[in-house]
Design an enzyme around this catalytic site. Structure first.
Site, PDB file in Angstrom:
ATOM      1  N   ASP A  45      -6.806  11.395   1.854  1.00 56.95           N
ATOM      2  CA  ASP A  45      -7.004  11.561   0.414  1.00 56.95           C
ATOM      3  C   ASP A  45      -8.437  11.985   0.138  1.00 56.95           C
ATOM      4  O   ASP A  45      -9.337  11.741   0.937  1.00 56.95           O
ATOM      5  CB  ASP A  45      -6.701  10.244  -0.313  1.00 56.95           C
ATOM      6  CG  ASP A  45      -7.604   9.103   0.161  1.00 56.95           C
ATOM      7  OD1 ASP A  45      -7.578   8.787   1.362  1.00 56.95           O
ATOM      8  OD2 ASP A  45      -8.352   8.536  -0.661  1.00 56.95           O
ATOM      9  N   TYR A 105      -5.160  -0.134  10.037  1.00 58.86           N
ATOM     10  CA  TYR A 105      -5.727  -0.084   8.683  1.00 58.86           C
ATOM     11  C   TYR A 105      -6.780   1.019   8.612  1.00 58.86           C
ATOM     12  O   TYR A 105      -7.356   1.436   9.617  1.00 58.86           O
ATOM     13  CB  TYR A 105      -6.291  -1.438   8.238  1.00 58.86           C
ATOM     14  CG  TYR A 105      -5.197  -2.435   7.915  1.00 58.86           C
ATOM     15  CD1 TYR A 105      -4.533  -2.385   6.691  1.00 58.86           C
ATOM     16  CD2 TYR A 105      -4.824  -3.403   8.843  1.00 58.86           C
ATOM     17  CE1 TYR A 105      -3.518  -3.284   6.402  1.00 58.86           C
ATOM     18  CE2 TYR A 105      -3.807  -4.309   8.556  1.00 58.86           C
ATOM     19  CZ  TYR A 105      -3.151  -4.236   7.335  1.00 58.86           C
ATOM     20  OH  TYR A 105      -2.137  -5.118   7.056  1.00 58.86           O
ATOM     21  N   ASN A 123      -9.877   1.561   7.724  1.00 59.88           N
ATOM     22  CA  ASN A 123     -11.270   1.546   8.180  1.00 59.88           C
ATOM     23  C   ASN A 123     -11.426   1.578   9.695  1.00 59.88           C
ATOM     24  O   ASN A 123     -12.544   1.726  10.192  1.00 59.88           O
ATOM     25  CB  ASN A 123     -11.989   0.319   7.616  1.00 59.88           C
ATOM     26  CG  ASN A 123     -12.114   0.386   6.106  1.00 59.88           C
ATOM     27  OD1 ASN A 123     -11.694   1.344   5.473  1.00 59.88           O
ATOM     28  ND2 ASN A 123     -12.693  -0.642   5.510  1.00 59.88           N
ATOM     29  N   TYR A 153       0.805  -1.227   0.000  1.00 62.56           N
ATOM     30  CA  TYR A 153       0.000   0.000   0.000  1.00 62.56           C
ATOM     31  C   TYR A 153       0.840   1.280   0.000  1.00 62.56           C
ATOM     32  O   TYR A 153       0.297   2.372  -0.134  1.00 62.56           O
ATOM     33  CB  TYR A 153      -0.909   0.037   1.234  1.00 62.56           C
ATOM     34  CG  TYR A 153      -1.914  -1.077   1.304  1.00 62.56           C
ATOM     35  CD1 TYR A 153      -2.992  -1.125   0.429  1.00 62.56           C
ATOM     36  CD2 TYR A 153      -1.795  -2.097   2.241  1.00 62.56           C
ATOM     37  CE1 TYR A 153      -3.928  -2.148   0.483  1.00 62.56           C
ATOM     38  CE2 TYR A 153      -2.727  -3.127   2.309  1.00 62.56           C
ATOM     39  CZ  TYR A 153      -3.783  -3.148   1.431  1.00 62.56           C
ATOM     40  OH  TYR A 153      -4.705  -4.165   1.497  1.00 62.56           O
ATOM     41  N   HIS A 191      -4.440   6.107  -1.605  1.00 59.27           N
ATOM     42  CA  HIS A 191      -5.109   6.066  -0.306  1.00 59.27           C
ATOM     43  C   HIS A 191      -4.135   6.336   0.839  1.00 59.27           C
ATOM     44  O   HIS A 191      -4.562   6.625   1.954  1.00 59.27           O
ATOM     45  CB  HIS A 191      -5.750   4.687  -0.127  1.00 59.27           C
ATOM     46  CG  HIS A 191      -7.139   4.726   0.452  1.00 59.27           C
ATOM     47  ND1 HIS A 191      -7.965   5.831   0.412  1.00 59.27           N
ATOM     48  CD2 HIS A 191      -7.854   3.766   1.106  1.00 59.27           C
ATOM     49  CE1 HIS A 191      -9.120   5.553   0.996  1.00 59.27           C
ATOM     50  NE2 HIS A 191      -9.070   4.318   1.435  1.00 59.27           N
ATOM     51  N   ASN A 240     -14.188   5.753   4.406  1.00 57.92           N
ATOM     52  CA  ASN A 240     -14.349   4.849   5.549  1.00 57.92           C
ATOM     53  C   ASN A 240     -13.467   5.219   6.738  1.00 57.92           C
ATOM     54  O   ASN A 240     -13.848   5.008   7.893  1.00 57.92           O
ATOM     55  CB  ASN A 240     -14.075   3.402   5.125  1.00 57.92           C
ATOM     56  CG  ASN A 240     -15.172   2.851   4.244  1.00 57.92           C
ATOM     57  OD1 ASN A 240     -16.335   3.237   4.372  1.00 57.92           O
ATOM     58  ND2 ASN A 240     -14.822   1.956   3.340  1.00 57.92           N
TER      59      ASN A 240
END
Length: 207
Positions: free
Chosen positions: A111, A84, A86, A35, A40, A132
């Site tokens: 973002d 993470y 969320n 990632y 993101h 989220n």
């Protein structure tokens, strides 16, 4: 030293007074190399730029990686949650409590697909916009009134491909402009802590 020991033993009451010159800057993203360079994860990138400019070093602690630096009499605590995207609110809520950070001294870096690439926008409150990470922060803090710094990532994706887009990596044109955009973003965060929201919005929004 004696006073510190007495505090731990509960003989002397811990000082719970918030330090209004201390700020928690929470960059949103997902942990792991897959990632690292995705759209993101721009929240992590902005914090990495700040740490590099100020010589701060991240350390892995509970629920995230933290680094601290001082600038013009202010203390900036940089948080990259390890929960993470969320579940970002869990880490932010924990470190706000640990560091006695007031909601008005929290800045969340995230973002935003509703802004063209590289557009910077500081806001004092707002909806989660379908994000989220922001949704979880709102639920954990019980309010939409927290400061957020949105970094535009654009919306160059076909219908139904939003997830692929934000979890995709920057294209060559975006990568070429990234260094200048990160420097500008770091300057925005420092201004937020020293010049305040209104002045910083006037100087940096949509630039």
């Amino acid at each position: 030293m004696l006073e510190s020991l007495l505090k731990r033993l509960g003989v002397v009451k811990q000082d719970s007074t918030p330090d209004m010159k201390k700020f928690l800057i929470a960059g949103l993203g997902n942990i792991g190399p897959k990632y690292e360079n995705t759209r993101h994860n721009i929240g992590f990138k902005v914090l990495d730029a700040l740490a590099e400019e100020t010589g701060a070093t991240f350390e892995t602690k509970k629920l995230g990686d933290l680094a601290t630096f001082r600038y013009k009499g202010r203390t900036f605590i940089l948080l990259k949650p390890s929960t993470y995207m969320n579940l970002s609110g869990k880490a932010i809520q924990y470190w706000m409590k640990m560091e006695k950070i007031q909601p008005e001294n929290l800045l969340v870096v995230t973002d935003d697909i509703n802004l063209p690439f590289g557009t910077l926008r500081l806001k004092a409150k707002g909806s989660d916009g379908g994000h989220n990470g922001l949704k979880d922060i709102q639920e954990k803090l019980g309010t939409t009134k927290y400061n957020r710094f949105r970094f535009g990532v654009g919306a160059d994706f076909a219908k139904g491909r939003q997830v692929d887009y934000v979890l995709g990596e920057w294209n060559d044109e975006e990568s070429a402009k990234m260094k200048e955009r990160l420097e500008r973003s770091a300057a925005l965060v420092r201004s937020y802590g020293t010049a305040g929201m209104a002045n910083t919005m006037n100087t940096f929004n949509n630039t």
